[in-house]
Structures are given as C-alpha cells and as structure tokens.
Design a protein around this motif. Structure first.
Motif, short mmCIF file in Angstrom:
data_model
loop_
_atom_site.label_atom_id
_atom_site.label_comp_id
_atom_site.label_asym_id
_atom_site.label_seq_id
_atom_site.Cartn_x
_atom_site.Cartn_y
_atom_site.Cartn_z
N TYR A 116 46.55 41.92 42.42
CA TYR A 116 46.70 40.58 43.01
C TYR A 116 46.43 40.68 44.50
CZ TYR A 116 48.66 38.74 38.70
OH TYR A 116 48.82 38.31 37.41
N VAL B 82 43.01 39.36 40.76
CA VAL B 82 43.52 38.00 40.56
C VAL B 82 43.88 37.47 41.93
CG1 VAL B 82 45.29 36.55 39.48
CG2 VAL B 82 44.49 38.61 38.29
N PHE C 59 45.96 35.57 44.36
CA PHE C 59 47.37 35.18 44.39
C PHE C 59 47.54 33.68 44.57
CE2 PHE C 59 51.42 34.62 46.68
CZ PHE C 59 52.28 35.27 45.82
N GLY D 122 45.60 31.32 43.48
CA GLY D 122 45.08 30.53 42.36
C GLY D 122 43.78 29.81 42.67
N GLN E 12 41.52 32.96 35.72
CA GLN E 12 42.76 32.61 35.01
C GLN E 12 43.73 33.77 35.13
OE1 GLN E 12 42.07 31.13 31.01
NE2 GLN E 12 44.00 31.99 30.31
N ASP E 13 44.88 33.52 35.69
CA ASP E 13 45.90 34.56 35.87
C ASP E 13 46.35 35.09 34.50
OD1 ASP E 13 48.10 36.14 36.50
OD2 ASP E 13 48.92 34.70 37.93
N ALA F 12 48.90 36.87 33.80
CA ALA F 12 50.32 37.23 33.82
C ALA F 12 51.02 36.90 32.50
CB ALA F 12 51.03 36.54 34.98
N ARG G 26 56.13 37.75 38.54
CA ARG G 26 55.52 37.16 39.74
C ARG G 26 56.02 37.94 40.94
NH1 ARG G 26 51.38 33.99 41.79
NH2 ARG G 26 52.10 32.78 43.55
#
Length: 154
Positions: free
Chosen positions: A47, A79, A81, A83, A105-106, A108, A115
């Motif tokens: 991230y 990814v 962070f 968005g 697309q995260d 997680a 998070r």
C-alpha cells in the motif's frame, strides 16, 4: 442427441469454471487482471500514496523485487492507499515510477487484510490466500525476498 447433450454440458462447465476465480478488477492501465495473476501464487501487496515520503524511497526497491521474482510464482502488486481510480491512478503510478501492477480495486476484503493507519505497509500472502507477514515501513528488495524465503521454508 447424445452429442448435443455433451456439447451443452461442456459449454455449461466452461462457463461455470470461468467464474471460479476472484475478480481483481483492473490495473493502473485499465487492463483487466485475470484471477490467475493472484490466485494460487504468493503475493507481495504494498500500500502506497503519493504524499508518503518513505513510499517514494521504497518503490524502486519493489520494482527491483518484481524483476527478481519473475518466473517464481510470486507477484508484486501495489494498492493506492487513497483509492485513486482511472486516470488519477495511472498518473500517480507513473509519477511514482511504479513498474509493477497496481490494483485499482483494493483486495483487502479478498485476503482479510487489516486497514493500516501507517504507510508504507506490505503484506506477504501465500498461495492459499493466507496472510503470512505484515511488514511496516519502507522495505528493500533483499529484505522482502529474505522474508518470502523464510516463510516458504527455503
């Protein structure tokens, strides 16, 4: 008649199997990410954000790591962070000099990642989708590679 039934069964099976993989959306270039890119292999998921100083130092190391891992069934993925999506994600990835795949697309939820409130953070996930390590702060290619080898028992 039997031949028709077999064709229908084959088509139905193909359609069902095509939907078996996870949907990982698109990358920073808008290209669809097939499930084979992440499923059944080890993953390094990092991230990052443009405003994160340590991220800027770490990105060249992750680029190097991605090069070193080619052909070893371990993928390096980023990814954002914040968005970012679409052109913003593409531009930010280019500004940061990212050569590895950035997931729009995260993931997680797919991997049950917590998070993080601090950046950068890197997760090492095994081929079964289990989080094996969470590495806080900027990493080096050598450090992540050593951790992967340790986790794989090599």
């Amino acid at each position: 008649m039997f031949k028709r039934v077999m064709v229908v069964v084959a088509v139905a099976a193909t359609l069902l199997l095509a939907g078996c993989g996870n949907d990982y959306g698109v990358d920073q270039h808008g290209e669809k990410i097939p499930s084979e890119r992440l499923d059944k292999q080890w993953k390094v998921i990092n991230y990052w954000a443009e405003w994160c100083g340590p991220c800027r130092i770490e990105i060249p190391e992750l680029n190097k790591l991605e090069q070193q891992l080619q052909g070893q069934s371990v993928g390096v993925f980023g990814v954002n962070f914040d968005g970012l999506q679409g052109k913003e994600l593409s531009d930010a990835s280019a500004t940061m000099g990212i050569n590895f795949t950035v997931l729009a697309q995260d993931p997680a939820e797919h991997f049950d990642l917590p998070r993080s409130e601090a950046l950068p953070v890197t997760y090492i996930i095994d081929e079964k989708g289990k989080v094996r390590a969470q590495m806080m702060g900027e990493q080096t290619a050598a450090g992540v590679l050593a951790k992967i080898k340790e986790l794989k028992g090599q």
